[in-house]
Design an enzyme around this catalytic site. Structure first.
Site, PDB file in Angstrom:
ATOM      1  CG  ASP A   4      -4.171  -0.847  -4.085  1.00  9.95           C
ATOM      2  OD1 ASP A   4      -4.330   0.238  -4.687  1.00  9.95           O
ATOM      3  OD2 ASP A   4      -5.095  -1.341  -3.301  1.00  9.95           O
ATOM      4  CE  LYS A  61     -10.778  -4.461  -3.567  1.00  8.67           C
ATOM      5  NZ  LYS A  61     -10.574  -3.122  -2.908  1.00  8.67           N
ATOM      6  CD  GLU A 109      -5.825  -2.872  -6.513  1.00  8.73           C
ATOM      7  OE1 GLU A 109      -7.062  -2.960  -6.044  1.00  8.73           O
ATOM      8  OE2 GLU A 109      -5.146  -3.742  -5.892  1.00  8.73           O
ATOM      9  CE  LYS A 136      -4.251  -1.763   0.337  1.00 11.57           C
ATOM     10  NZ  LYS A 136      -5.173  -1.170  -0.430  1.00 11.57           N
ATOM     11  CG  ASP A 164     -10.048  -1.553  -6.305  1.00 11.96           C
ATOM     12  OD1 ASP A 164     -11.259  -1.850  -6.286  1.00 11.96           O
ATOM     13  OD2 ASP A 164      -9.440  -1.550  -5.221  1.00 11.96           O
TER      14      ASP A 164
END
Length: 366
Positions: free
Chosen positions: A191, A268, A219, A162, A244
């Site tokens: 991400d 998701k 991402e 992250k 995403d």
């Protein structure tokens, strides 16, 4: 097979360590559990976490959507007419994708129980096990390096790093430190959670490429609404770019695919509104040669088991980010998917394979 009742239950489970991204810091995995009971006594389970900064859903809005809108719509209906039920639910209100996902997975749990098959077989049965990455929260470069080493020691060979919380320079240092600590054999996914602007994303990704950091994918480098920026980054770098937060619905997926604004899509259930719409997104992507990942929010084993069933059923889902239950301090579900390090083994019981749900709620401190 008529729906007799729909119940909601709140739970709050502490995390082993705070989960930090560019968008939020999470200390507890809060969620609304959904139990659908049929007139024959069969029960189906679902779960929806509140992720206000991503989906806009709070605990209160999830409960309100289920109790006030979906329950009157579904009570007394035959669950085997699930196409009709899910269509009605999705058309009954705009948004509330997490609430829709919880009801959706409970319906699929019941229908696949009736079929006598595990849900992943009912949906297509492509494989019966998955391998997930593990997420390293955004912290100081040193702490992230330490966390990454611990992940590798636990058997994980794909890490999701992250970034996007502060400066690009700091983000590059974080990634460089992790790569230095874990070596070159470990896959690294980055991400940014919308944390970069398009031009700085291009500069930073190109710099990481020149440094030989060997990033598998990046991402959501830019803001969710910035499809032009997303395409700009995708076109300008060699590293694959994954959408995403830019993609919730099949319509949004179609626009990203049509414009070739990203190389891959992260599905998701909490964004798509459940398995029903997630299948449409994956099938569309598959037709155009775009691979998908299945990820989750901070969810318990209940919701992640549903996501794992969906992921295991489809050939085009080639990457898995379903590590959230491993971050929780307490287990709340008996049954469901089993973890052996990064390996996720799907249950063979009919439906989701959830045997018992024991909601955990933190006691208030006086």
């Amino acid at each position: 097979m008529e729906i007799r009742s729909i119940d909601t239950i709140r739970q709050s489970v502490p995390l082993i360590k705070p989960f930090k991204t560019a968008l939020r810091t999470v200390h507890h995995a809060e969620s609304v559990l959904v139990r659908i009971t049929l007139n024959n006594g069969n029960m189906g389970w679902g779960e929806a976490p509140p992720t206000v900064v991503i989906t806009g859903d709070s605990l209160e809005s999830i409960e309100a959507a289920i109790v006030k809108t979906f329950t009157p719509l579904l009570i007394g209906k035959n669950v085997l007419a699930y196409e009709q039920l899910l269509q009605s639910m999705h058309h009954s209100m705009v948004g509330c994708s997490s609430a829709k996902a919880a009801v959706d997975m409970a319906i699929y749990d019941l229908v696949s129980q009736f079929s006598g098959m595990p849900l992943y077989k009912f949906l297509g049965g492509y494989r019966d096990r998955l391998e997930t990455d593990f997420t390293v929260s955004v912290n100081s470069p040193y702490e992230m390096g330490e966390d990454a080493v611990e992940c590798v020691k636990s058997g994980f060979y794909v890490l999701k790093i992250k970034v996007g919380k502060d400066s690009i320079e700091q983000d590059i240092e974080r990634i460089r430190e992790v790569r230095l600590r874990v070596g070159n054999e470990i896959k690294i996914r980055v991400d940014a959670n919308q944390g970069w602007q398009a031009k700085e994303a291009v500069r930073s990704i190109r710099r990481m490429e020149d440094m030989g950091l060997n990033i598998e994918l990046v991402e959501q480098p830019v803001k969710a609404h910035d499809i032009d920026g997303l395409k700009c980054v995708t076109d300008a770098v060699e590293t694959p770019i994954m959408a995403d937060e830019s993609m919730f619905s099949p319509q949004q997926a179609f626009e990203i695919i049509r414009r070739r604004a990203a190389d891959m899509l992260n599905i998701k259930l909490m964004k798509s509104g459940g398995i029903y719409k997630a299948q449409l997104i994956n099938q569309m992507a598959d037709e155009f040669g775009i691979e998908c990942m299945v990820g989750s929010m901070i969810e318990s084993r209940l919701a992640v088991t549903a996501a794992a069933h969906f992921a295991a059923s489809k050939k085009n889902i080639t990457r898995i980010d379903l590590d959230a239950p491993l971050m929780l301090l307490h287990e709340t579900v008996k049954g469901g998917v089993i973890y052996e390090g990064p390996l996720m083994i799907l249950p063979q019981e009919a439906g989701l394979g959830i045997q018992e749900v024991k909601p955990f709620v933190m006691e208030a401190v006086e």
